[in-house]
Design an enzyme around this catalytic site. Structure first.
Site, PDB file in Angstrom:
ATOM      1  N   MET B  83       0.839  -1.207   0.000  1.00  0.00           N
ATOM      2  CA  MET B  83       0.000   0.000   0.000  1.00  0.00           C
ATOM      3  C   MET B  83       0.872   1.255   0.000  1.00  0.00           C
ATOM      4  SD  MET B  83      -2.847  -1.273   2.767  1.00  0.00           S
ATOM      5  CE  MET B  83      -1.689  -1.386   4.122  1.00  0.00           C
ATOM      6  N   ASP B  84       1.455   1.548  -1.132  1.00  0.00           N
ATOM      7  CA  ASP B  84       2.441   2.629  -1.212  1.00  0.00           C
ATOM      8  C   ASP B  84       1.803   3.915  -1.727  1.00  0.00           C
ATOM      9  OD1 ASP B  84       5.646   2.981  -2.946  1.00  0.00           O
ATOM     10  OD2 ASP B  84       4.944   3.726  -1.008  1.00  0.00           O
TER      11      ASP B  84
END
Lengths: 274, 305
Positions: B83-84
């Site tokens: 989840m960047d």
């Protein structure tokens, strides 16, 4: 053309001169120290060119030869190529035999190149799965080039990361066992000090002679690691190219290096952190 | 035959290799030497549990909510997500970093809901890496409080929606209260069967393999196994992903356009299809997720054959 003539042709001539000029421009920015490649797409290349798969593999071997030379000229120090996975034994027997034959021929060619340019050649993988003839030739080549350090070429053959990690884990356990060291001990602060660490596992990896890759290139348009350098590529830049491996040329390498340079700030920060 | 670096005049065209066949249908030509691929255990696992798909507690409306273009038979069992992009999302909007993380949590909630709806069995999320401890202390403390708050607020939803929560990573580095909350939540939801959410906190792929190695070494020291007995199966029993029936992600999605794995689930990602989305995590919604799944379903997974 004889193979040695092909090598001499790649190293010299006006194309080589132009390439060196291009690489000189590229070297204004950071150059990856270690390039790893998954050479995918030989069979698709053969299908596209309407030739048999075996000729596709020949073309793939030639492309690898070109890559090695380009990387030497560019200033890359380590190249690791995924030549044959343990899973590939499930392919057609004639395909497997062709790759084994190519490996034998490559050993002979690399012996000649290594003397020309002080290249260290290393074969990483479960080599006991190879025939005795290839094993002996590979071991002789590794021993004869062990003293070179200008450029290090690692050919991953009969290799998977899972097998490499298991091998390293087994070696680490045996090492601690033989040393008579307990697996858990106490440090001065009365906390558990775990004596098997990342470094213990890393030193037993098949590919331990090279640092982690800076860039991992996969040709053929697929986005997966296929059990190649999964441990070592934890933080490296992944590059997937749509071109099939036999068509990988100098401009694809240039593109990959430019891609690496674009993301270099993150890697430099990461290296400082470590 | 010398090294053939040129094409022969009229080479014959041979029949294409069985590229699209699953590995188990390709005859074993070299069974004497080729050890079993680590894939074998996950593929066999998937095959034996194919028949048990219907046993999963699905709501009647789930079977009708698959978007056009997605094939139910080709849905990944396990999707992993890095989840960047939360901080970049906040910076682009001149918001504080914490707003980015909060938006990220909302995005996660939506994706969990979509996974439940579309029949994905396991979702693993890389919430906090071992490397993230290097971030500013204020940011780390905020993240810890965000995890605590999120788990407390959503406990009711987990029970109502029959979601199992598993946490993987080196929990000893977390605040005690958060550790207890996570352990209790794991225990309380362990019998939920509709969907499993694996949250990787203080986790790295290297850490996972090393801790498995330490466990195996301890077993060897106690005489339960020999070091030479260590194989794929024993290894997978000790990895932190032993909490799930599907330890190998079929698809890994990384948002924010970065092309790297950042030390997430290394062993388990050996044959995983990778999808790199350009959007930042808080903007990653149903449309982007659908794009990733459609791309996954078009991929040819050869597993080395």
């Amino acid at each position: 053309m004889l193979r040695e003539d092909i090598i001499i042709d790649i190293f010299s001539g006006w194309r080589s001169f132009l390439r060196k000029c291009l690489f000189r421009v590229l070297r204004v920015g950071p150059i990856p120290s270690h390039v790893a490649v998954i050479m995918d797409g030989n069979r698709r290349y053969a299908k596209k060119k309407k030739i048999d798969d075996m000729t596709g593999y020949d073309a793939g071997a030639l492309a690898l030869l070109h890559l090695i030379i380009y990387c030497m000229e560019l200033g890359v120090k380590y190249v690791t190529a995924y030549a044959f996975s343990i899973d590939n034994f499930r392919r057609q027997p004639e395909e497997v035999q062709k790759i084994m034959d190519l490996t034998m021929e490559s050993v002979m060619l690399l012996t000649w190149i290594s003397k020309l340019r002080s290249v260290r050649v290393h074969f990483a993988g479960k080599l006991q799965l190879l025939s005795a003839e290839i094993q002996d030739a590979a071991k002789r080549l590794m021993e004869s080039t062990a003293g070179y350090n200008n450029f290090v070429l690692t050919i991953c053959i009969c290799y998977t990361s899972s097998d490499e990690i298991l091998h390293a884990v087994e070696k680490s356990c045996k090492e601690k066992w033989d040393d008579g060291i307990g697996i858990m001990g106490y440090d001065k602060g009365n906390d558990y000090e775990r004596l098997i660490k990342v470094e213990d596992i890393e030193k037993h990896m098949y590919t331990a002679i090279a640092p982690d890759p800076d860039i991992l290139i996969r040709t053929g348009g697929e986005y997966r690691l296929s059990n190649f350098l999964v441990w070592q590529s934890s933080c490296c830049h992944l590059s997937s190219l749509g071109t099939v491996w036999p068509e990988f040329g100098v401009f694809h390498l240039v593109w990959a290096v430019l891609d690496f340079q674009k993301n270099y700030r993150y890697f430099a920060k990461k290296k400082l952190q470590l | 035959m010398p090294f053939s670096l040129h094409f022969s005049p009229t080479p014959p065209i041979t029949a294409p290799s069985p590229l699209s066949k699953p590995f188990f249908l390709v005859p074993y030509y070299h069974t004497l030497h080729a050890p079993k691929s680590p894939l074998c255990s996950s593929m066999e696992h998937a095959l034996t549990h194919q028949g048990k798909q219907e046993a999963f507690d699905r709501r009647p409306e789930d079977s009708q909510t698959l978007p056009l273009g997605l094939r139910r038979d080709a849905m990944p069992s396990h999707v992993a997500v890095i989840m960047d992009g939360n901080r970049r999302w906040a910076r682009l909007r001149d918001l504080p970093v914490r707003s980015g993380y909060e938006a990220g949590v909302e995005s996660l909630r939506k994706i969990v809901e979509i996974c439940c709806k579309w029949g994905i069995k396991v979702l693993s999320v890389f919430a906090f890496s071992s490397d993230n401890w290097f971030r500013p202390k204020v940011e780390v403390e905020f993240l810890m409080s965000l995890f605590e708050r999120g788990m407390q607020e959503d406990t009711g939803i987990f029970f109502r929606e029959n979601i199992r929560i598993s946490v993987i990573g080196d929990l000893t580095k977390l605040p005690k209260a958060l550790q207890e909350l996570m352990v209790n939540l794991e225990e309380a939801t362990k019998n939920n069967t509709r969907f499993q959410l694996i949250v990787a906190v203080s986790y790295s792929g290297h850490y996972d393999v090393v801790q498995a190695c330490q466990r195996l070494a301890l077993k060897a020291k106690c005489g339960l196994i020999e070091p030479s007995d260590i194989n794929v199966s024993l290894m997978e029993q000790e990895l932190e992903t032993n909490c799930t029936e599907f330890p190998h992600p079929d698809l890994l999605i990384r948002t924010s356009g970065e092309f790297r794995i950042s030390n997430f689930m290394l062993w388990q990602l050996a044959y995983t299809e990778l999808f790199f989305a350009q959007s930042l995590w808080p903007d990653f919604g149903e449309a982007e997720f659908l794009k990733a799944l459609l791309a996954f379903q078009q991929r040819q997974r050869r597993y080395g054959v």
